[in-house]
Design a protein around this motif. Structure first.
Motif, short mmCIF file in Angstrom:
data_model
loop_
_atom_site.label_atom_id
_atom_site.label_comp_id
_atom_site.label_asym_id
_atom_site.label_seq_id
_atom_site.Cartn_x
_atom_site.Cartn_y
_atom_site.Cartn_z
N GLU A 141 0.87 -1.17 0.00
CA GLU A 141 0.00 0.00 0.00
C GLU A 141 0.91 1.22 0.00
O GLU A 141 2.12 1.12 -0.08
CB GLU A 141 -0.91 0.00 1.23
CG GLU A 141 -2.01 -1.03 1.18
CD GLU A 141 -3.03 -0.84 2.29
OE1 GLU A 141 -4.19 -1.14 2.03
OE2 GLU A 141 -2.66 -0.42 3.40
N ALA A 177 1.68 1.97 -4.33
CA ALA A 177 1.17 0.65 -4.72
C ALA A 177 2.07 0.02 -5.78
O ALA A 177 2.26 0.57 -6.87
CB ALA A 177 -0.26 0.78 -5.26
N PHE A 208 -2.53 1.36 -10.52
CA PHE A 208 -1.90 1.35 -9.20
C PHE A 208 -1.70 2.77 -8.65
O PHE A 208 -1.89 3.01 -7.46
CB PHE A 208 -0.56 0.61 -9.25
CG PHE A 208 -0.66 -0.87 -9.51
CD1 PHE A 208 -1.89 -1.51 -9.59
CD2 PHE A 208 0.49 -1.63 -9.69
CE1 PHE A 208 -1.98 -2.88 -9.85
CE2 PHE A 208 0.42 -3.00 -9.93
CZ PHE A 208 -0.82 -3.62 -10.02
N MET A 255 -4.84 4.39 -6.89
CA MET A 255 -5.51 3.73 -5.77
C MET A 255 -5.39 4.54 -4.49
O MET A 255 -4.44 5.31 -4.30
CB MET A 255 -4.92 2.33 -5.55
CG MET A 255 -5.27 1.36 -6.66
SD MET A 255 -4.53 -0.28 -6.39
CE MET A 255 -5.24 -1.17 -7.79
N GLN A 256 -6.38 4.34 -3.58
CA GLN A 256 -6.33 4.99 -2.28
C GLN A 256 -5.07 4.54 -1.53
O GLN A 256 -4.72 3.35 -1.54
CB GLN A 256 -7.55 4.63 -1.45
CG GLN A 256 -8.87 5.08 -2.04
CD GLN A 256 -10.05 4.63 -1.19
OE1 GLN A 256 -10.08 4.83 0.02
NE2 GLN A 256 -11.04 4.01 -1.81
N SER A 262 -4.89 -0.04 -0.99
CA SER A 262 -4.49 -0.55 -2.30
C SER A 262 -4.12 -2.03 -2.24
O SER A 262 -4.94 -2.84 -1.81
CB SER A 262 -3.39 0.32 -2.91
OG SER A 262 -2.30 0.49 -2.04
N PRO A 314 -6.98 -4.79 -4.66
CA PRO A 314 -6.98 -3.78 -3.61
C PRO A 314 -7.96 -4.12 -2.50
O PRO A 314 -8.90 -4.91 -2.68
CB PRO A 314 -7.40 -2.51 -4.35
CG PRO A 314 -8.27 -3.00 -5.47
CD PRO A 314 -7.67 -4.33 -5.88
#
Length: 266
Positions: A91, A94, A115, A118-119, A123, A139
Motif C-alpha cells: 500500500e 502501490a 496502481f 488507488m487509495q 491498495s 486492492p
C-alpha cells in the motif's frame, strides 16, 4: 484453533501476510512495517500449534542494500513462487517487488496504470501466485459497495485486469492464496468499531470464464478474533485442507497477534 504469538522484539507485530510450508511445519510472516520473520512450528498430536521457534525480525530491503524508505514500506501481501522467489505487494506506493531471497535486495515489477490512482491506505492488500507462477493482486477496496474487486494478473512480464470478484456484505479484501487444490481463496474482514472484527473466507474456481463457484467457507461472529489479515492454505499429513490466518495487532496494546487455523472441506 487459536494460538497467541509474541516475542520480545519491538519490531514484532503488524503481521499482514503469512505463508506456511506445504506441510505446515514452518512459516514466513510479513509485517506492514516493511519487515518479516521466519519460524518453525511445533504441533501436538491433533495438529494444533503448541509453540513457534522464530528467528529475529528483519527489515525488507529496497533496490539496494538499504532498508525500504519511509512512506514506501507498507508491505501487505506475500507470495512464494514455484521457483522459491518471494513477491511482496504494498500500500502507500502501490507496487509489487520481487525478491530472490527475502533478506536480499528487491527488483521492481512493472506497474499497472491503475496502481498510481488507488487509495493510499486501501491498495494492494492481497497477493497470490498460482502453480504456473502467475501473480494475482487486488486492492482492499473496490471504490463502491456494489462494485466488484478488480483483480490484476501478472504474466509474461505485464499486468492485465480482465478479472473481477464479487464484493458483498461490507467486507474488504485483505489476503488471498491458491491452495494445494488449485483453487483461489480470499480472506476478507469487516470492522464494526468497538464490537471488533468479523472475518470471511471465500473460495473460487478460476476458469477461462473467471472466478466461479463461489463458496463461503467461514464467516466469524464479530469480535471472535482480532484483525485477521494474512492467509495461507495448505494440506496436513492426514490430507485435510487447512486455512492458517494471522492477525495484525497494529502495534496496539489492546490487540494481539494470533494465529487461527480451520480445517476446510474439499
Amino acid at each position: 484453533d487459536d494460538f497467541r504469538w509474541h516475542i520480545s522484539d519491538p519490531r514484532f507485530g503488524g503481521w499482514s501476510g503469512i505463508r506456511l510450508s506445504p506441510d505446515g511445519s514452518s512459516l514466513t510472516a510479513l509485517s506492514d512495517h516493511g519487515a518479516f520473520i521466519k519460524g518453525r512450528i511445533s504441533r501436538d498430536s491433533k495438529g494444533r500449534i503448541t509453540s513457534i521457534s522464530a528467528g529475529k525480525v528483519q527489515q525488507l530491503k529496497g533496490l539496494t542494500e538499504a532498508p525500504l524508505g519511509a512512506g514506501r514500506s507498507d508491505s501487505e501481501g506475500l507470495a512464494i513462487g514455484p521457483d522459491g522467489s518471494f513477491y511482496v505487494s504494498f500500500e502507500g506506493v502501490a507496487r509489487v517487488l520481487k525478491y530472490r531471497q527475502l533478506d536480499g535486495h528487491a527488483v521492481n515489477l512493472p506497474s499497472h496504470p491503475d496502481f498510481a490512482r488507488m487509495q493510499i491506505n486501501s491498495s494492494l492488500e492481497a497477493l497470490a501466485i498460482d502453480g504456473a507462477g502467475t501473480l494475482y493482486t487486488l486492492p482492499e477496496r473496490s471504490g463502491g459497495l456494489d462494485r466488484p474487486f478488480p483483480v490484476y494478473r501478472y504474466r509474461a512480464g505485464k499486468w492485465d485486469q480482465t478479472l473481477t470478484i464479487r464484493r458483498g456484505g461490507g467486507y474488504l479484501a485483505v489476503d488471498a492464496d491458491f491452495g494445494p487444490d488449485g483453487r483461489f481463496y480470499l480472506l476478507e474482514r469487516q470492522f464494526r468499531g468497538l464490537a471488533g472484527f468479523s472475518s470471511r473466507l471465500r473460495r473460487f474456481d478460476l476458469t477461462a470464464k473467471g472466478f466461479v463457484n463461489e463458496t463461503v467457507l467461514l464467516q466469524t461472529p464479530v469480535g471472535l478474533y482480532d484483525n485477521l489479515e494474512g492467509l495461507s492454505v495448505w494440506r496436513n499429513a492426514s490430507g485435510v485442507l487447512v486455512a492458517t490466518m494471522i492477525s495484525d495487532d497494529n502495534f496496539a496494546f489492546f490487540l494481539k497477534t494470533e494465529i487461527v487455523e480451520y480445517h476446510l472441506p474439499d
